[in-house]
Scaffold this motif. Sequence first.
Motif, PDB file in Angstrom:
ATOM      1  N   ALA A  17       0.823  -1.211   0.000  1.00 28.05           N
ATOM      2  CA  ALA A  17       0.000   0.000   0.000  1.00 28.05           C
ATOM      3  C   ALA A  17       0.857   1.260   0.000  1.00 28.05           C
ATOM      4  CB  ALA A  17      -0.935  -0.017   1.212  1.00 28.05           C
ATOM      5  N   ALA A  18       2.036   1.178   0.593  1.00 22.05           N
ATOM      6  CA  ALA A  18       2.927   2.344   0.603  1.00 22.05           C
ATOM      7  C   ALA A  18       3.599   2.556  -0.748  1.00 22.05           C
ATOM      8  CB  ALA A  18       3.992   2.158   1.690  1.00 22.05           C
ATOM      9  N   ALA A  20       2.555   1.385  -3.883  1.00 25.00           N
ATOM     10  CA  ALA A  20       1.695   1.565  -5.057  1.00 25.00           C
ATOM     11  C   ALA A  20       1.516   3.034  -5.453  1.00 25.00           C
ATOM     12  CB  ALA A  20       0.353   0.869  -4.850  1.00 25.00           C
ATOM     13  N   PRO A  21       1.223   3.935  -4.490  1.00 26.89           N
ATOM     14  CA  PRO A  21       1.003   5.336  -4.922  1.00 26.89           C
ATOM     15  C   PRO A  21       2.261   6.004  -5.475  1.00 26.89           C
ATOM     16  CG  PRO A  21       0.407   5.012  -2.609  1.00 26.89           C
ATOM     17  CD  PRO A  21       0.977   3.726  -3.070  1.00 26.89           C
ATOM     18  N   MET A  22       3.429   5.486  -5.132  1.00 26.87           N
ATOM     19  CA  MET A  22       4.666   6.091  -5.655  1.00 26.87           C
ATOM     20  C   MET A  22       4.833   5.836  -7.144  1.00 26.87           C
ATOM     21  SD  MET A  22       7.443   4.982  -2.766  1.00 26.87           S
ATOM     22  CE  MET A  22       7.069   5.099  -1.009  1.00 26.87           C
ATOM     23  N   ARG A  24       2.279   6.046  -9.331  1.00 30.29           N
ATOM     24  CA  ARG A  24       1.207   6.686 -10.081  1.00 30.29           C
ATOM     25  C   ARG A  24       1.740   7.571 -11.207  1.00 30.29           C
ATOM     26  NH1 ARG A  24      -3.248   9.994  -6.867  1.00 30.29           N
ATOM     27  NH2 ARG A  24      -1.301  10.594  -5.877  1.00 30.29           N
ATOM     28  N   GLN A  46      -0.878  -0.659 -11.505  1.00 29.79           N
ATOM     29  CA  GLN A  46      -1.268  -0.824 -12.904  1.00 29.79           C
ATOM     30  C   GLN A  46      -2.793  -0.923 -13.028  1.00 29.79           C
ATOM     31  OE1 GLN A  46      -0.498  -4.649 -14.714  1.00 29.79           O
ATOM     32  NE2 GLN A  46       0.200  -3.659 -16.597  1.00 29.79           N
ATOM     33  N   ARG A 131      13.358   6.433 -10.843  1.00 25.27           N
ATOM     34  CA  ARG A 131      12.712   6.284  -9.544  1.00 25.27           C
ATOM     35  C   ARG A 131      12.984   4.892  -8.995  1.00 25.27           C
ATOM     36  NH1 ARG A 131       6.681   8.648  -8.457  1.00 25.27           N
ATOM     37  NH2 ARG A 131       7.746  10.390  -9.459  1.00 25.27           N
ATOM     38  N   HIS A 168      14.507   6.965  -4.484  1.00 22.00           N
ATOM     39  CA  HIS A 168      13.318   7.795  -4.351  1.00 22.00           C
ATOM     40  C   HIS A 168      12.759   7.665  -2.940  1.00 22.00           C
ATOM     41  CE1 HIS A 168       9.612   9.700  -5.691  1.00 22.00           C
ATOM     42  NE2 HIS A 168       8.916   8.701  -5.182  1.00 22.00           N
ATOM     43  N   ALA A 169      12.746   6.465  -2.412  1.00 20.44           N
ATOM     44  CA  ALA A 169      12.163   6.226  -1.086  1.00 20.44           C
ATOM     45  C   ALA A 169      12.657   4.876  -0.588  1.00 20.44           C
ATOM     46  CB  ALA A 169      10.644   6.231  -1.160  1.00 20.44           C
ATOM     47  N   VAL A 176       7.895   4.524   5.991  1.00 16.35           N
ATOM     48  CA  VAL A 176       8.363   4.977   4.686  1.00 16.35           C
ATOM     49  C   VAL A 176       9.322   6.152   4.901  1.00 16.35           C
ATOM     50  CG1 VAL A 176       7.703   5.951   2.456  1.00 16.35           C
ATOM     51  CG2 VAL A 176       6.187   4.307   3.593  1.00 16.35           C
ATOM     52  N   PHE A 177      10.502   6.066   4.317  1.00 14.84           N
ATOM     53  CA  PHE A 177      11.416   7.205   4.254  1.00 14.84           C
ATOM     54  C   PHE A 177      11.432   7.743   2.826  1.00 14.84           C
ATOM     55  CE2 PHE A 177      13.425   4.343   7.431  1.00 14.84           C
ATOM     56  CZ  PHE A 177      13.591   5.187   8.511  1.00 14.84           C
ATOM     57  N   SER A 178      11.455   9.061   2.693  1.00 15.79           N
ATOM     58  CA  SER A 178      11.772   9.629   1.371  1.00 15.79           C
ATOM     59  C   SER A 178      13.261   9.977   1.359  1.00 15.79           C
ATOM     60  CB  SER A 178      10.933  10.877   1.115  1.00 15.79           C
ATOM     61  OG  SER A 178      11.291  11.898   2.025  1.00 15.79           O
ATOM     62  N   PRO A 218      -0.912   6.267   4.452  1.00 17.32           N
ATOM     63  CA  PRO A 218      -2.331   6.183   4.083  1.00 17.32           C
ATOM     64  C   PRO A 218      -2.722   4.750   3.747  1.00 17.32           C
ATOM     65  CG  PRO A 218      -1.222   7.939   2.855  1.00 17.32           C
ATOM     66  CD  PRO A 218      -0.154   7.151   3.556  1.00 17.32           C
TER      67      PRO A 218
END
Lengths: 254, 254, 329, 329
Positions: A17-18, A20-22, A24, A46, A131, A168-169, A176-178, A218
């Motif tokens: 879940a962490a 997947a949005p990266m 987008r 996807q 990325r 990237h992270a 999660v770290f950026s 999230p």
Amino acid sequence: MSTQDQARLSNAENMIAAIAPMLRGLGHVAVGSQSPIPGSAALLAQALSGGTMRVSILGSREQNPFTDGGRELFDCAGQGRIDAFFLSGGQIDGAANINLVGTGDIETYPRHQQRFPGSFGSAYLYFVVPRVILFREEHTPRTLVRAVDFISAPGTSAPEVYRPGGPHALVTSRCVFSFDKPTARFTLLSVHPGVTVDEVRACTGFDYAVPPVVPQTPAPDASTLALLRGDIAQMVAKTYPAFALKTWGNSIAQ
Amino acid sequence: MSTQDQARLSNAENMIAAIAPMLRGLGHVAVGSQSPIPGSAALLAQALSGGTMRVSILGSREQNPFTDGGRELFDCAGQGRIDAFFLSGGQIDGAANINLVGTGDIETYPRHQQRFPGSFGSAYLYFVVPRVILFREEHTPRTLVRAVDFISAPGTSAPEVYRPGGPHALVTSRCVFSFDKPTARFTLLSVHPGVTVDEVRACTGFDYAVPPVVPQTPAPDASTLALLRGDIAQMVAKTYPAFALKTWGNSIAQ
Amino acid sequence: MQAGRPVDPHPQHKVPSPARIDLRLPPAKKTPKYCRYPTGKGASIGTEKNMLTSTPPVISVGALAARIANGAKVVLPPDYSGCAMAVVAELMRRRVRDLHLIGAPVIGFQADQLIGAGCVAGIEAAAITLGEHGLAPRFTAALKRGEIEMWDATCPAIHAGLQASEKGVPFMPMRGLIGSDLLRVRPDWKVIDNPLAEDGKRDPIAIIPAIRPDIALFHAAKADAHGNIWIGIRRELMLMAHASKSTLVTVEEIVEGNLLDDPALAAGTISSLYVTALAVAPHGAAPIGLADCYDADGAALAGYATAARTADGFRDWLDRHLERALVPA
Amino acid sequence: MQAGRPVDPHPQHKVPSPARIDLRLPPAKKTPKYCRYPTGKGASIGTEKNMLTSTPPVISVGALAARIANGAKVVLPPDYSGCAMAVVAELMRRRVRDLHLIGAPVIGFQADQLIGAGCVAGIEAAAITLGEHGLAPRFTAALKRGEIEMWDATCPAIHAGLQASEKGVPFMPMRGLIGSDLLRVRPDWKVIDNPLAEDGKRDPIAIIPAIRPDIALFHAAKADAHGNIWIGIRRELMLMAHASKSTLVTVEEIVEGNLLDDPALAAGTISSLYVTALAVAPHGAAPIGLADCYDADGAALAGYATAARTADGFRDWLDRHLERALVPA
């Protein structure tokens, strides 16, 4: 199982879940073999992309577009056709250096204290994929170290070095770290449900920035979670059957 | 046709008969597209090899082992897997330099007096194929010149230049020259039936060595000639139909 | 053998000088006797093309393995490609010594077994792993005891080194790598300034020397009677064959006809030009799988991974395995 | 346009910087609506894989040609490979200007026609020839009048330059060339000392800069519904696609299913990953042939070669040809 239980995410699901949005908005996400968590995240992203994202999974019979032998993934990345890739490390340090070779003083190489499999494609892909998302489920001072013993691939490079890509992270089972390239340093971006900022500090061997407020990672909404545990889990089971069984149980087995 | 007529060789057959013995004992002979005379010689030599010689003909559907695209011939040669190849030239000079680009002062390049098609693979294959046989049917001062106007590929190289390959001989419609690498000079090795040493001198724009006795190019014996005009001609017709028709007539057409 | 840093693991290939010219035709021969193709009226010469050429011999698995001498530099495919496990068993039975293995670009069971059996002096690979079955235990133990040389690499560097040999050039440039400790443990890799960089601009770039193995060894689904090998999309096998001095192949079966005659099959075929010898070994990649033929035997692989955790366990496994894997010599 | 020596015909490709991180999930969407694959019980997701991905659009031949802008650097295959002659006709009809053509590695009718029609500013190739139909007359005339730039090359240098782009490196080393006048007319090629040569030993070697075309244009026998292209053994087409920023393809037909699902066909298939757009053009390579589909129309090619000997003859040919070759826009 109650509704509350259903909504509770496993470690693997938190990481999926962490991640997947990266992904987008990206056109092509590639996943190495034996990377079920990134693979699941990529397939989820996807499915949510409305058909605009391509996912290539090495070792998959069905998500693998490569017909030019083992070198094609690397050539493809060198051409700028891969937008995101995933790397892990036996050790990862605070400058995003990763170690896939082994622990111990480099002067005693190759007689490591602990030998890891080897660098795979990291010493190249980390430089050319824009990325790169680092992932490591085990989040302990043993894996996230102050300085890696062997740099398979460095987190940053001198300005004259050709490097369109980089970290990237970093996604772990706790948070999660950026990564901030100019300072070559991680920032704690979010903690997974049930994890505290102090716990992350205690489990992390390297120093990193912490903003005044650290949000929770999230969670996916109900329909996304259903998608993950349904169709995506079934697709994942084709390439990573052992992982799918462990994560989603027998119902997924084909 | 009398027996004597049958034994008389055409220009093309003279060249084929001169080239074939140069290939004896070789494992792999490659032929460029649009090279019917070397192609015929290679197929003849192969037939006489007792099954030990491989012949690869570019542009042939049936004598072509390459499945890795246009680059494979060159890679194959670079690996040392091609023992002999054939090159021609719009101009060939006495140092075995060949010109496939055009005539005129190089300072006016690319506005040639006469433009040839281009260098093809010569600037590479001439260096890496051990036995390169030059061929040019037209033997006149226009084609065999003192110094080529443009060096597509040089006949010899400085000692420090990597060059396992180079010119072996030059075969024309009139004669055969061998090439001596240390002196970078041709020697008249034989003249075809009916051609004199003086005639060769008059038709050749470059200087070359002439031994006291110049033999006639050995003619194939009756069975070899029958083989050439029979089975080999039929094979040649598959890849070079126009050439086979011109050289051996309608009986060969399939 | 002690681990160390040899100066150059990849000495350049020497091409022999051309022979002297000989204009004489060979002695006259009666035509049909010296031409292997049929010359009768009905015979089609074109379709018999490869009968004209030198075809690699089909020999036994044991004889194939016997062509791999002590000290040979052997390039092997990863577990997802075609692994000639039947030959690996023969090499262990023969107790071949001092092999230098190259993984193209990673390597698994083949390397771990050969190391455990004492056949290996050195290894170059981007990774050595049993995949889902974990770390390679005999490799790890041998490294810790300093019994083998290690040439850590990264996947595209192995591909680049093999491509350099494929193209007959001494090196290939490669992006990445700069700042990696791989450059510290690989003195044969160098960083140069890109000679084509804009004036006054530094552009460091790594160069990887050619990797020229003595032998490429792999397993494929099928060969034809002419010695052409069908590999499908597994083109790292083609790269291995192109880059190596000789290529030894086992196949599930030898099919009739000519793979190069079929436009679809030709696209996935290595010409016999690159094949030194081949052997038929049904199920020759087992217990590793062969794509589109059979799956990996997960229980057998897991059994190996468990047994090989100790030297004793490996020896027991090896005894049982070699007994089972006996092939006719 | 006057012939000359531009400084750099192959500027390096710039990769965009990574975007800033965004951890938010996209707005919730109802699943079936946003997943293109069937979600019903009976549906097999695996076999529908490519429906999930961005598939190159199938457009008209005219629309495909319209994607080639004035000044584009276009790589084209030799006459023995797959030539998109229907698109070449459209480019001449549109009177595209200032194309920079690259032959991979030699080029024939495509170049001569485009040069004759005034579409070409420069050309890089190892040879420009109409093969058995002789010299390329419009090319020769344009060169003599100084109307086009010429970048004479040699076959393996073009392959090396394209492979450099395929691998994302700025150059490739290449043997040969030293002492050739090609090095005099190609200031972009350089000779360096092999940095890996033995100490004290000179080993000069040429380096060829990467060739990165804007567009690869070719014709193939078939595509599938996902945009994968079957090219068989014509792998120079794959190299062209890998090396180019975008790839435009015409095909004889679009077949059902997925070429990558068949192990035999997959071996000769370029993934849609490399395909920008495609068009269906039956007989799209005519009058040049297409291997295993149709032969060249020798009379038509000879007719062209004769007509094109003069500028007037070429104009007449062009008028007749474009009238015949009209395709729906």
